[in-house]
Scaffold this motif. Structure first.
Motif, PDB file in Angstrom:
ATOM      1  N   GLU A 174       0.252 -12.811   1.914  1.00  0.00           N
ATOM      2  CA  GLU A 174       0.123 -13.818   2.869  1.00  0.00           C
ATOM      3  C   GLU A 174       0.065 -15.724   2.397  1.00  0.00           C
ATOM      4  O   GLU A 174       0.636 -15.955   3.253  1.00  0.00           O
ATOM      5  CB  GLU A 174      -0.963 -13.393   3.821  1.00  0.00           C
ATOM      6  CG  GLU A 174      -0.774 -13.864   5.619  1.00  0.00           C
ATOM      7  CD  GLU A 174       0.799 -13.711   6.048  1.00  0.00           C
ATOM      8  OE1 GLU A 174       1.306 -14.618   6.501  1.00  0.00           O
ATOM      9  OE2 GLU A 174       1.234 -12.233   5.631  1.00  0.00           O
ATOM     10  N   SER A 175      -1.232 -15.561   1.534  1.00  0.00           N
ATOM     11  CA  SER A 175      -1.762 -16.315   1.302  1.00  0.00           C
ATOM     12  C   SER A 175      -0.418 -16.882   0.236  1.00  0.00           C
ATOM     13  O   SER A 175      -0.748 -18.752  -0.156  1.00  0.00           O
ATOM     14  CB  SER A 175      -2.936 -16.725   0.850  1.00  0.00           C
ATOM     15  OG  SER A 175      -3.157 -15.789  -1.211  1.00  0.00           O
ATOM     16  N   GLY A 176       0.072 -16.306  -0.741  1.00  0.00           N
ATOM     17  CA  GLY A 176       0.541 -16.770  -1.876  1.00  0.00           C
ATOM     18  C   GLY A 176       0.387 -16.976  -2.850  1.00  0.00           C
ATOM     19  O   GLY A 176       1.056 -17.275  -3.479  1.00  0.00           O
ATOM     20  N   ASP A 177      -0.813 -15.904  -3.105  1.00  0.00           N
ATOM     21  CA  ASP A 177      -1.723 -16.227  -4.408  1.00  0.00           C
ATOM     22  C   ASP A 177      -0.799 -14.976  -4.923  1.00  0.00           C
ATOM     23  O   ASP A 177      -1.595 -14.884  -6.162  1.00  0.00           O
ATOM     24  CB  ASP A 177      -3.163 -16.135  -4.317  1.00  0.00           C
ATOM     25  CG  ASP A 177      -3.824 -14.950  -3.160  1.00  0.00           C
ATOM     26  OD1 ASP A 177      -2.339 -14.042  -3.053  1.00  0.00           O
ATOM     27  OD2 ASP A 177      -4.856 -13.901  -3.011  1.00  0.00           O
ATOM     28  N   ALA A 178      -0.470 -14.491  -4.738  1.00  0.00           N
ATOM     29  CA  ALA A 178       0.191 -12.849  -5.373  1.00  0.00           C
ATOM     30  C   ALA A 178       1.610 -12.932  -5.758  1.00  0.00           C
ATOM     31  O   ALA A 178       2.286 -12.605  -3.924  1.00  0.00           O
ATOM     32  CB  ALA A 178      -0.857 -11.779  -5.867  1.00  0.00           C
ATOM     33  N   LEU A 179       2.169 -11.519  -6.497  1.00  0.00           N
ATOM     34  CA  LEU A 179       3.578 -11.062  -5.572  1.00  0.00           C
ATOM     35  C   LEU A 179       3.222  -9.506  -6.355  1.00  0.00           C
ATOM     36  O   LEU A 179       2.474  -9.527  -7.264  1.00  0.00           O
ATOM     37  CB  LEU A 179       4.596 -11.768  -6.031  1.00  0.00           C
ATOM     38  CG  LEU A 179       5.456 -12.870  -6.660  1.00  0.00           C
ATOM     39  CD1 LEU A 179       6.060 -13.136  -6.836  1.00  0.00           C
ATOM     40  CD2 LEU A 179       5.477 -13.369  -4.669  1.00  0.00           C
ATOM     41  N   TYR A 180       3.894  -8.914  -5.015  1.00  0.00           N
ATOM     42  CA  TYR A 180       3.532  -7.449  -5.443  1.00  0.00           C
ATOM     43  C   TYR A 180       4.931  -6.741  -5.717  1.00  0.00           C
ATOM     44  O   TYR A 180       5.925  -7.188  -4.109  1.00  0.00           O
ATOM     45  CB  TYR A 180       3.193  -6.428  -3.936  1.00  0.00           C
ATOM     46  CG  TYR A 180       1.870  -7.659  -3.625  1.00  0.00           C
ATOM     47  CD1 TYR A 180       0.827  -7.577  -4.246  1.00  0.00           C
ATOM     48  CD2 TYR A 180       1.795  -7.490  -2.555  1.00  0.00           C
ATOM     49  CE1 TYR A 180      -0.291  -7.911  -3.887  1.00  0.00           C
ATOM     50  CE2 TYR A 180       0.528  -8.547  -1.963  1.00  0.00           C
ATOM     51  CZ  TYR A 180      -0.978  -8.760  -2.679  1.00  0.00           C
ATOM     52  OH  TYR A 180      -2.190  -9.007  -2.851  1.00  0.00           O
ATOM     53  N   VAL A 181       5.245  -6.200  -6.856  1.00  0.00           N
ATOM     54  CA  VAL A 181       6.353  -5.153  -7.963  1.00  0.00           C
ATOM     55  C   VAL A 181       6.601  -3.719  -5.943  1.00  0.00           C
ATOM     56  O   VAL A 181       4.916  -3.214  -6.539  1.00  0.00           O
ATOM     57  CB  VAL A 181       6.455  -5.714  -8.564  1.00  0.00           C
ATOM     58  CG1 VAL A 181       7.673  -4.516  -8.992  1.00  0.00           C
ATOM     59  CG2 VAL A 181       7.009  -6.993  -8.857  1.00  0.00           C
ATOM     60  N   TRP A 182       7.152  -3.413  -5.551  1.00  0.00           N
ATOM     61  CA  TRP A 182       7.393  -1.601  -5.059  1.00  0.00           C
ATOM     62  C   TRP A 182       8.592  -1.351  -6.159  1.00  0.00           C
ATOM     63  O   TRP A 182       9.396  -1.966  -6.322  1.00  0.00           O
ATOM     64  CB  TRP A 182       7.418  -1.727  -3.775  1.00  0.00           C
ATOM     65  CG  TRP A 182       6.327  -2.831  -3.008  1.00  0.00           C
ATOM     66  CD1 TRP A 182       6.335  -3.989  -2.376  1.00  0.00           C
ATOM     67  CD2 TRP A 182       4.788  -2.340  -2.572  1.00  0.00           C
ATOM     68  NE1 TRP A 182       5.112  -5.302  -1.871  1.00  0.00           N
ATOM     69  CE2 TRP A 182       4.473  -3.470  -2.102  1.00  0.00           C
ATOM     70  CE3 TRP A 182       4.531  -1.471  -2.485  1.00  0.00           C
ATOM     71  CZ2 TRP A 182       3.305  -3.383  -1.534  1.00  0.00           C
ATOM     72  CZ3 TRP A 182       3.382  -1.011  -2.320  1.00  0.00           C
ATOM     73  CH2 TRP A 182       2.185  -1.722  -0.799  1.00  0.00           C
ATOM     74  N   GLY A 183       8.609   0.145  -5.589  1.00  0.00           N
ATOM     75  CA  GLY A 183       9.598   0.898  -5.511  1.00  0.00           C
ATOM     76  C   GLY A 183       9.375   2.243  -4.868  1.00  0.00           C
ATOM     77  O   GLY A 183       8.698   2.721  -4.173  1.00  0.00           O
ATOM     78  N   LEU A 184      10.112   2.875  -4.201  1.00  0.00           N
ATOM     79  CA  LEU A 184      10.611   3.749  -3.881  1.00  0.00           C
ATOM     80  C   LEU A 184       9.428   5.352  -4.406  1.00  0.00           C
ATOM     81  O   LEU A 184       9.797   5.384  -5.146  1.00  0.00           O
ATOM     82  CB  LEU A 184      11.593   5.133  -3.848  1.00  0.00           C
ATOM     83  CG  LEU A 184      12.081   3.375  -2.664  1.00  0.00           C
ATOM     84  CD1 LEU A 184      13.368   4.359  -2.792  1.00  0.00           C
ATOM     85  CD2 LEU A 184      11.680   3.545  -1.197  1.00  0.00           C
ATOM     86  N   ASP A 185       9.113   5.272  -3.262  1.00  0.00           N
ATOM     87  CA  ASP A 185       7.887   6.810  -3.626  1.00  0.00           C
ATOM     88  C   ASP A 185       8.376   8.541  -4.644  1.00  0.00           C
ATOM     89  O   ASP A 185       9.432   8.524  -3.491  1.00  0.00           O
ATOM     90  CB  ASP A 185       6.400   7.202  -3.337  1.00  0.00           C
ATOM     91  CG  ASP A 185       5.490   7.604  -3.390  1.00  0.00           C
ATOM     92  OD1 ASP A 185       5.374   8.722  -4.945  1.00  0.00           O
ATOM     93  OD2 ASP A 185       4.233   7.493  -3.066  1.00  0.00           O
TER      94      ASP A 185
END
Length: 368
Positions: free
Chosen positions: A357-368
């Motif tokens: 929300e703050s723009g201080d990080a990105l989160y990388v996701w994949g399907l479980d």
């Protein structure tokens, strides 16, 4: 059953949000990078396949403030291109100007060919201009640029408003040019993932429309596919043969070929393909969902899209996985933690990214 997301990496931003735009993840497996436009520079850092920093950051000085244009960076970060109000400028990490292509002013009422940003930088009437964009080919050899015509030398014709240029990244020479047949408020480029001589251009004309162009260069001439309809380009499949689009009014998501034809009836009307938000008023027509201008291909047959914008009045925004080789029905993504209010961005290799929300990080996701 929801599609369960698994967190693969957390990537800290390169700059605090007070000094930069949201960070962006660029590249493909084997060549990831994190880039963030700051007040006076573009900062880039190479990442390994685990999305961990691989080496020091590269800082490319910017020729004008971040609110006055867009940018693109070469795959090896050896060059950054800034698409501004009056010119496309290529800058090396040392700060050296490699080349510049001047063009017409993106402020609609201005007919001047500006020599520099200083000429209009403090002008009130140039504060909120329209704009174009630039994009590197997958190998970094070419820069594709969408500019306001005419160029400083020559023009395509008296009725040309926007031009699409193919430039040599080494020296900025114009290899080919075409009439974009648009009057843009903004645009962005999406490259073919393997062929440096193909590029997608998605143009926004505000309320007037959303022209989509696909370009091919054969070494001599630039052929442009002027795709029919008002379509925003969201993604290009790993093969480069499929496009993911959404209509200008955000009602229909589709998979098309590069000529714009819908493939295998792969299209989804948001009002019937996804349910209303569970907290929305059931009889309120304004509660009907619509697609965001965001998403893309996770692989050749798996899409990610979202309805965050239309969901925000009712609660948390929803992301959707669509398996076009399977059921073809959008399935809501279930996250183990809140992911903020921004739509997802597809990455190659079955991954996608969300921003804090703050723009201080990105989160990388994949399907479980």
């Amino acid at each position: 059953m929801p599609a369960r997301a698994r967190l693969h990496a957390t990537v800290p931003a390169l700059l605090p949000s007070s000094r930069g735009d949201f960070p962006e993840l660029l590249g493909r497996p084997g060549g990831w990078s994190l880039a963030q436009r700051g007040d006076d520079a573009l900062v880039v850092r190479a990442l390994d396949d685990a999305f961990v920093a691989a080496g020091e950051s590269v800082r490319v000085p910017a020729p004008w403030p971040r609110r006055r244009g867009t940018w693109a960076v070469a795959p090896d970060a050896s060059l950054a291109v800034f698409a501004g109000v009056h010119a496309v400028r290529a800058v090396e990490p040392s700060g050296a100007l490699r080349w510049e292509v001047r063009h017409g002013c993106w402020y609609g009422a201005c007919r001047e060919m500006h020599a520099s940003y200083a000429v209009y930088g403090d002008s009130e009437d140039h504060r909120y201009p329209d704009g174009g964009s630039a994009g590197f080919s997958v190998d970094g050899a070419f820069v594709w640029a969408h500019v306001r015509g005419p160029l400083s030398v020559g023009e395509l014709g008296p009725d040309t408003v926007d031009e699409w240029l193919l430039l040599d990244a080494a020296d900025g020479s114009v290899l080919a040019r075409a009439d974009a047949e648009a009057a843009a408020a903004g645009s962005f480029h999406l490259p073919h993932p393997t062929d440096p001589r193909q590029m997608g251009l998605s143009i926004g004309e505000g309320q007037d429309g959303a022209p989509l162009r696909w370009g091919r260069w054969d070494g001599r001439a630039l052929a442009v596919e002027y795709v029919e309809g008002d379509l925003a380009l969201l993604g290009v499949s790993p093969s480069g043969e499929r496009l993911m689009t959404v209509t200008h009014y955000q009602d229909v998501l589709a998979v098309r070929d590069t000529g714009g034809r819908v493939l295998e009836e792969l299209e989804w009307d948001a009002e019937t393909a996804v349910p209303r938000h569970p907290e929305a008023e059931p009889e309120n027509d304004e509660a009907l969902p619509h697609w965001d201008w965001a998403g893309g291909f996770l692989d050749e047959t798996t899409l990610i899209g979202s309805t965050v914008e239309s969901d925000e009045e009712w609660g948390a925004g929803r992301h959707w996985i669509i398996d076009v080789a399977g059921a073809r029905t959008p399935v809501e993504v279930a996250y183990p933690v809140p992911v903020g209010t921004r739509p997802p961005t597809a990455l190659a290799g079955g991954r996608w990214v969300t921003a804090s929300e703050s723009g201080d990080a990105l989160y990388v996701w994949g399907l479980d």
